[in-house]
Motif scaffolding. Structure first.
Motif, PDB file in Angstrom:
ATOM      1  N   VAL A 165      -8.108 -15.506 -16.870  1.00 45.47           N
ATOM      2  CA  VAL A 165      -8.346 -13.778 -17.312  1.00 45.47           C
ATOM      3  C   VAL A 165      -7.679 -13.069 -18.310  1.00 45.47           C
ATOM      4  O   VAL A 165      -6.746 -13.237 -18.512  1.00 45.47           O
ATOM      5  CB  VAL A 165      -8.013 -13.158 -15.875  1.00 45.47           C
ATOM      6  CG1 VAL A 165      -8.137 -11.532 -15.919  1.00 45.47           C
ATOM      7  CG2 VAL A 165      -8.368 -13.774 -14.311  1.00 45.47           C
ATOM      8  N   PRO A 166      -8.576 -12.288 -18.992  1.00 46.75           N
ATOM      9  CA  PRO A 166      -8.449 -11.451 -20.352  1.00 46.75           C
ATOM     10  C   PRO A 166      -7.567 -10.721 -19.651  1.00 46.75           C
ATOM     11  O   PRO A 166      -8.138  -9.198 -20.427  1.00 46.75           O
ATOM     12  CB  PRO A 166      -9.381 -11.593 -20.622  1.00 46.75           C
ATOM     13  CG  PRO A 166     -10.791 -11.413 -19.750  1.00 46.75           C
ATOM     14  CD  PRO A 166     -10.219 -12.395 -18.486  1.00 46.75           C
ATOM     15  N   VAL A 167      -5.890  -9.678 -19.046  1.00 44.96           N
ATOM     16  CA  VAL A 167      -5.777  -8.838 -19.192  1.00 44.96           C
ATOM     17  C   VAL A 167      -4.325  -9.552 -19.344  1.00 44.96           C
ATOM     18  O   VAL A 167      -3.691 -10.502 -19.099  1.00 44.96           O
ATOM     19  CB  VAL A 167      -6.278  -8.245 -17.665  1.00 44.96           C
ATOM     20  CG1 VAL A 167      -5.509  -9.321 -16.933  1.00 44.96           C
ATOM     21  CG2 VAL A 167      -5.195  -7.259 -18.162  1.00 44.96           C
ATOM     22  N   GLU A 168      -3.423  -8.230 -19.830  1.00 49.60           N
ATOM     23  CA  GLU A 168      -2.363  -8.325 -19.827  1.00 49.60           C
ATOM     24  C   GLU A 168      -1.120  -8.161 -18.780  1.00 49.60           C
ATOM     25  O   GLU A 168      -1.427  -6.870 -18.711  1.00 49.60           O
ATOM     26  CB  GLU A 168      -1.807  -7.815 -21.091  1.00 49.60           C
ATOM     27  CG  GLU A 168      -0.062  -8.347 -21.542  1.00 49.60           C
ATOM     28  CD  GLU A 168       0.440  -7.002 -22.807  1.00 49.60           C
ATOM     29  OE1 GLU A 168       2.222  -7.392 -23.043  1.00 49.60           O
ATOM     30  OE2 GLU A 168      -0.185  -6.203 -23.384  1.00 49.60           O
ATOM     31  N   VAL A 169      -0.318  -9.097 -17.998  1.00 49.14           N
ATOM     32  CA  VAL A 169       0.303  -7.968 -17.108  1.00 49.14           C
ATOM     33  C   VAL A 169       1.740  -8.058 -17.340  1.00 49.14           C
ATOM     34  O   VAL A 169       2.037  -8.655 -18.043  1.00 49.14           O
ATOM     35  CB  VAL A 169       0.294  -9.737 -15.721  1.00 49.14           C
ATOM     36  CG1 VAL A 169       0.749  -9.318 -14.546  1.00 49.14           C
ATOM     37  CG2 VAL A 169      -1.202 -10.065 -15.253  1.00 49.14           C
ATOM     38  N   VAL A 170       1.345  -6.924 -17.041  1.00 45.18           N
ATOM     39  CA  VAL A 170       2.908  -6.405 -17.176  1.00 45.18           C
ATOM     40  C   VAL A 170       4.240  -5.867 -16.346  1.00 45.18           C
ATOM     41  O   VAL A 170       3.197  -5.326 -15.131  1.00 45.18           O
ATOM     42  CB  VAL A 170       2.722  -4.987 -18.049  1.00 45.18           C
ATOM     43  CG1 VAL A 170       4.294  -4.537 -17.870  1.00 45.18           C
ATOM     44  CG2 VAL A 170       1.989  -5.943 -19.383  1.00 45.18           C
ATOM     45  N   GLY A 171       5.604  -6.004 -15.864  1.00 43.16           N
ATOM     46  CA  GLY A 171       6.021  -5.033 -14.541  1.00 43.16           C
ATOM     47  C   GLY A 171       6.733  -4.499 -15.357  1.00 43.16           C
ATOM     48  O   GLY A 171       7.120  -3.999 -16.222  1.00 43.16           O
ATOM     49  N   GLY A 172       6.925  -3.576 -13.796  1.00 38.02           N
ATOM     50  CA  GLY A 172       7.818  -2.539 -13.748  1.00 38.02           C
ATOM     51  C   GLY A 172       9.708  -2.409 -13.229  1.00 38.02           C
ATOM     52  O   GLY A 172       9.182  -2.921 -11.810  1.00 38.02           O
ATOM     53  N   PRO A 173      10.060  -1.925 -14.074  1.00 40.02           N
ATOM     54  CA  PRO A 173      12.000  -2.161 -12.909  1.00 40.02           C
ATOM     55  C   PRO A 173      11.138  -1.268 -11.774  1.00 40.02           C
ATOM     56  O   PRO A 173      10.929  -0.325 -11.087  1.00 40.02           O
ATOM     57  CB  PRO A 173      12.371  -1.193 -14.108  1.00 40.02           C
ATOM     58  CG  PRO A 173      11.688  -1.494 -15.290  1.00 40.02           C
ATOM     59  CD  PRO A 173      10.327  -1.157 -15.100  1.00 40.02           C
ATOM     60  N   THR A 174      12.535  -1.721 -10.412  1.00 39.80           N
ATOM     61  CA  THR A 174      12.381  -1.323  -9.202  1.00 39.80           C
ATOM     62  C   THR A 174      13.248   0.244  -9.153  1.00 39.80           C
ATOM     63  O   THR A 174      14.003   0.471 -10.579  1.00 39.80           O
ATOM     64  CB  THR A 174      13.232  -2.199  -8.864  1.00 39.80           C
ATOM     65  OG1 THR A 174      12.375  -3.374  -8.259  1.00 39.80           O
ATOM     66  CG2 THR A 174      13.460  -1.676  -6.792  1.00 39.80           C
ATOM     67  N   VAL A 175      12.167   0.949  -8.917  1.00 40.46           N
ATOM     68  CA  VAL A 175      13.035   2.640  -8.238  1.00 40.46           C
ATOM     69  C   VAL A 175      13.245   2.542  -7.595  1.00 40.46           C
ATOM     70  O   VAL A 175      13.207   1.968  -6.036  1.00 40.46           O
ATOM     71  CB  VAL A 175      11.664   3.341  -8.250  1.00 40.46           C
ATOM     72  CG1 VAL A 175      12.399   4.740  -8.482  1.00 40.46           C
ATOM     73  CG2 VAL A 175      11.712   3.229 -10.096  1.00 40.46           C
ATOM     74  N   ARG A 176      14.895   2.923  -7.213  1.00 43.68           N
ATOM     75  CA  ARG A 176      15.528   3.050  -5.786  1.00 43.68           C
ATOM     76  C   ARG A 176      16.118   4.358  -5.159  1.00 43.68           C
ATOM     77  O   ARG A 176      15.431   5.407  -6.742  1.00 43.68           O
ATOM     78  CB  ARG A 176      16.604   2.804  -6.272  1.00 43.68           C
ATOM     79  CG  ARG A 176      16.364   0.839  -6.020  1.00 43.68           C
ATOM     80  CD  ARG A 176      18.017  -0.318  -6.340  1.00 43.68           C
ATOM     81  NE  ARG A 176      17.632  -1.279  -6.859  1.00 43.68           N
ATOM     82  CZ  ARG A 176      17.432  -2.359  -5.806  1.00 43.68           C
ATOM     83  NH1 ARG A 176      17.308  -2.401  -4.707  1.00 43.68           N
ATOM     84  NH2 ARG A 176      17.519  -3.783  -5.734  1.00 43.68           N
TER      85      ARG A 176
END
Length: 286
Positions: A165-176
């Protein structure tokens, strides 16, 4: 700025055709909180156009789960998107995403049968199916998902790689929240007493992280010591799992493991299902 709101595939295709430059998508089920907003801000730093999808996906809820009572707060969500400068909101109805009973869906495989997948059979099949549909419909350059859902993020990355799949997957930090509870749309279900019990999840993760220098087995022992007390609390924590796993495959790690790992936990307090995790590093990665 009020985002453009589209609800049909045709409206989405027309809006997408007007986008110039890069597009970042933040897929959500609505009931937006600061965790979602942090992903939206991250999207704004990664792309010239930011799209948010809002769709409560029935395929990822099992029998007896909270699909019917899952919070739906579209007016407030749209206001939050406007405040964050979102350009496009895709808010389809069920009949748009699933015009007929799906015959071909994504199978999550062995990675979707452990941890959260074992506690909620079929959950990841439904999640991956809707994510792939959203990626195909919106065609983003970047898609951003929260690291709080570590197994979900790992599986989306695996799907994107396996299916090209032509997409860049990026993770975002957990917010508490200030007391340490990971932000979740489901937190609003908790009574004061249930919330106190729920804090055992983040406390267990902190205890495990504090023991990381002593190795993987010490991590799980320290976390379990906290969780054991919570299962005897009033109200009790119904522990679904505590796992120490490889972050890319979600296979268990223990003993002399060196390298990155994720300590993930999930449980139910009352009728509310909550998850959390922390990333760890053991020794030197070879």
């Amino acid at each position: 700025m009020t985002p453009v709101v589209v609800r049909t595939r045709e409206e989405l295709a027309e809006a997408r055709s007007r986008v110039e430059g890069t597009l970042a998508l933040v897929p959500t089920m609505g009931a937006l909180h600061e965790g979602h907003l942090s992903l939206i801000r991250q999207a704004g730093r990664r792309a010239g156009t930011v799209a948010v999808s809002i769709f409560v996906n029935p395929l990822q809820f099992g029998p007896g789960e909270d699909f019917d009572r899952y919070p739906r707060t579209f007016a407030a969500d749209l206001e939050a998107c406007a405040a964050e400068g979102v350009d496009l909101v895709f808010a389809p109805g069920r009949e748009i995403m699933y015009p007929g009973e799906p015959q071909v869906t994504i199978k999550s495989g062995p990675m979707g049968e452990v941890a959260e997948g074992a506690a909620r059979p079929g959950h990841f099949d439904g999640m991956l199916t809707v994510v792939l549909k959203l990626l195909n419909l919106v065609r983003p350059d970047v898609a951003i998902f929260g690291e709080k859902d570590a197994q979900q993020l790992a599986m989306i990355r695996r799907m994107v790689a396996d299916l090209n799949v032509p997409v860049e997957v990026v993770g975002g930090p957990t917010v508490r929240e200030p007391d340490g509870l990971a932000l979740s749309s489901r937190n609003r279900y908790l009574s004061a007493a249930e919330r106190e019990t729920a804090l055992a999840l983040s406390r267990a993760l902190r205890a495990g992280a504090d023991a990381a220098a002593a190795g993987p087995d010490a991590v799980t022992a320290a976390a379990n010591a906290v969780l054991d007390k919570a299962t005897a609390a009033d109200p009790p924590l119904g522990l679904d799992y505590l796992v120490l796993v490889d972050p890319s495959t979600f296979t268990a790690v223990a003993g002399s493991h060196a390298g990155p790992a994720v300590l993930a936990v999930a449980g139910r307090v009352g009728a509310t299902h909550l998850i959390d995790n922390v990333s760890l590093q053991f020794g030197k990665e070879h």
